[in-house]
Design a protein around this motif. Structure first.
Motif, short mmCIF file in Angstrom:
data_model
loop_
_atom_site.label_atom_id
_atom_site.label_comp_id
_atom_site.label_asym_id
_atom_site.label_seq_id
_atom_site.Cartn_x
_atom_site.Cartn_y
_atom_site.Cartn_z
N GLU A 92 45.83 42.94 31.04
CA GLU A 92 44.96 42.23 30.09
C GLU A 92 44.40 43.19 29.03
N GLU A 93 44.13 44.44 29.47
CA GLU A 93 43.61 45.43 28.52
C GLU A 93 44.67 45.84 27.50
N ASN A 94 45.94 45.63 27.86
CA ASN A 94 47.01 45.97 26.92
C ASN A 94 46.91 45.19 25.63
N THR A 144 32.34 49.80 34.61
CA THR A 144 33.04 50.20 33.39
C THR A 144 33.01 49.06 32.38
N GLU A 145 33.35 47.86 32.85
CA GLU A 145 33.41 46.70 31.95
C GLU A 145 32.03 46.39 31.36
N ARG A 146 30.98 46.52 32.19
CA ARG A 146 29.62 46.26 31.69
C ARG A 146 29.24 47.26 30.60
N ASP A 176 36.02 39.20 26.72
CA ASP A 176 36.99 39.48 27.80
C ASP A 176 36.42 40.48 28.80
N GLU A 177 35.74 41.54 28.29
CA GLU A 177 35.20 42.57 29.21
C GLU A 177 34.16 41.94 30.14
N LYS A 178 33.38 41.03 29.59
CA LYS A 178 32.37 40.36 30.41
C LYS A 178 33.05 39.58 31.54
N ARG A 179 34.14 38.92 31.19
CA ARG A 179 34.90 38.14 32.19
C ARG A 179 35.51 39.08 33.23
N HIS A 180 36.00 40.24 32.78
CA HIS A 180 36.60 41.20 33.72
C HIS A 180 35.55 41.70 34.73
N ALA A 181 34.33 41.96 34.23
CA ALA A 181 33.25 42.43 35.13
C ALA A 181 32.95 41.35 36.17
FE LIG Z 1 38.16 44.92 30.37
#
Ligand SMILES: [Fe+2]
Ligand SMILES: [Fe+2]
Length: 214
Positions: A92-94, A144-146, A176-181
């Protein structure tokens, strides 16, 4: 057909392939539409363009680090489910990596020359986090995501206001980062001690400061 078993050499080749594609080439994305595509490229002043390019270079380096961290964590994950979680996170980070690269091209910017060093260092940190166990490793991912989310919030203020394509990209990445966390927390992430969180903040401040310049 039987399941393929990977030899140590296979694994090393896959690690090298991912590293080279991330730092020097094009990574396998999930082909999500680049959020910037929907917006006409603005005509920015020289100073604004330079400022945007520097900020997007930092974000590109951040995504290089994310690739390396999650691939390192996947390598040493103890359960198959966490290994899959890390590989999915990296994939997803790609998309983010590709979107940042697209912005750098549009802004006549360049990638940080420090990216190979960031990749190697982050991969080692990720592999170490994985060795500590699945829950600490997920905790590391969540933290990390936070921290990235907070960093992107700051970048939304620093970006020149007319650079709407970059704003759109950063806003989507932040969501997206919030969702990943959240997904790491749902998978059982352990809350990290404050000393670890502070060390992570200092490390990323060094990375962002250096990538902004070179
Ligand atoms: Fe992320
Ligand atoms: Fe990201």
């Amino acid at each position: 057909m039987g399941k393929r078993t990977f030899t140590t050499l296979d694994v090393l080749c896959l690690i090298a392939d991912d590293a080279l594609a991330t730092v020097f080439g094009h990574t396998r994305t999930r082909d999500r539409e680049d959020p910037a595509k929907a917006i006409k490229e603005p005509s920015l002043s020289f100073e604004d363009k330079l400022q945007s390019a520097k900020l997007m270079r930092v974000n590109h380096s951040g995504e290089v680090c994310a690739q390396a961290l999650y691939r390192g964590q996947a390598l040493t994950a103890q359960s198959v489910s966490v290994k899959k979680h890390m590989i999915k996170a990296a994939r997803e980070e790609n998309d983010h990596l590709q979107w940042c690269e697209n912005r750098l091209e549009a802004l006549d910017g360049r990638k940080s020359i420090l990216n190979p060093a960031w990749y190697v260092g982050s991969f080692a940190i990720g592999a170490f986090a994985g060795i500590l166990g699945d829950r600490p490793s997920l905790g590391f991912l969540a933290e990390t995501e936070r921290q990235v989310e907070t960093h992107l919030e700051k970048h939304l203020e620093l970006l020149p206001k007319d650079d709407l394509p970059s704003h759109r990209v950063i806003k989507q990445m932040k969501d997206d980062e919030k969702r990943h966390a959240t997904s790491a927390i749902d998978a059982g992430a352990l809350e990290l001690p404050n000393i670890v969180k502070t060390t992570m903040r200092i490390t990323s401040a060094i990375m962002t400061g250096a990538s902004y310049r070179i």
